[in-house]
Design an enzyme around this catalytic site. Sequence first.
Site, PDB file in Angstrom:
ATOM      1  CB  CYS A 158      10.648  10.869   0.073  1.00  0.00           C
ATOM      2  SG  CYS A 158      10.246  12.197   1.200  1.00  0.00           S
ATOM      3  CG  HIS A 162       9.387   7.667   5.046  1.00  0.00           C
ATOM      4  ND1 HIS A 162       8.799   8.031   3.868  1.00  0.00           N
ATOM      5  CD2 HIS A 162       8.442   6.962   5.720  1.00  0.00           C
ATOM      6  CE1 HIS A 162       7.553   7.572   3.822  1.00  0.00           C
ATOM      7  NE2 HIS A 162       7.311   6.929   4.945  1.00  0.00           N
ATOM      8  NE  ARG A 172      -1.265   2.744   2.679  1.00  0.00           N
ATOM      9  CZ  ARG A 172      -0.843   3.956   3.012  1.00  0.00           C
ATOM     10  NH1 ARG A 172      -0.876   4.943   2.135  1.00  0.00           N
ATOM     11  NH2 ARG A 172      -0.355   4.190   4.225  1.00  0.00           N
ATOM     12  CG  ASN A 201       7.586   3.324   3.393  1.00  0.00           C
ATOM     13  OD1 ASN A 201       7.111   3.825   4.393  1.00  0.00           O
ATOM     14  ND2 ASN A 201       6.963   3.353   2.220  1.00  0.00           N
TER      15      ASN A 201
END
Length: 303
Positions: free
Chosen positions: A240, A209, A15, A249
């Site tokens: 990002c 992140h 996701r 991530n």
Amino acid sequence: MTFPSKVKIVEVGPRDGLQNEKETIPAEVKIALVDQLTQAGFANIEAASFVSPKWVPQMATSTEVMAAIQRKPGVIYSALVPNMKGLEAALAAGADEMVIFGAASEAFSQKNINCSIAESIERFRDVATLAKQEGKRLRGSISCVFGCPYQGEVGIDSVVDVLHRLRDLGCDEIDIADTIGVATPNKVHAVMQRLVQEFPIDRLSGHFHDTYGQALANIYASLEVGISIYHSSVAGLGGCPYAKGATGNVASEDVLYLMQGLGIETGIDLDKVVDAGQFISRHLGRKSASHAGNAIAAKRAAS
């Protein structure tokens, strides 16, 4: 120093990782990815997002994906739900956990959804009530905890305020997210130490992140505080949006390699996660962003 003996890793690649991809990824590829992650042993997989396809076209196949994945008893399949319409679709699709969200930054909230933090979370009241009535888990996510692309520093009191609001909606778990990847270990340690005084430590999670390459160090700092839930994304999927070309991530393979080295139990098969990471990277036509994943794959190829 005593680290948790066991951690839960929430896999967010299907996701959070894939939602920013420009090229449409066929539902069957997403289904195969979720199935591989299930087989690898993840206890919680963020598999879908029931947002308007107009805003996030990549998630338009969420109903199809949720209908076809091979579910394993005991595994939590989560879905992001922005409103009642999204919740109803997620309930119909059989999601086990509903994810709602709010920013710790007032500037971020205003720029992104044109309302205050308080208003944004209040909008989730009906969603939270119905999700609990239906016996579903409810997870809250706080973005921009360690910094905001618009206002810079974010005060700890703002974070605590959002944490309390999500707690009061009935969230079973709350994610502390470094949305733009600017956190460093000392800051993470201090913030987490404050937050564990406000919410049960075993229900707080770290979502880091890797934009500035600090994610693993920040996870280590969180482990020192006793946090035992972390989010990661297979192959480091997810860009990002605020830092051109930066990774998003932290990669699941890298987190698992760290945990293995620390002797912390995860219940996840690293080799199978490496396979899943190489699978999705091949499909996307680029190298995996996971250092450990690529090193293990290269070692296999050489042997």
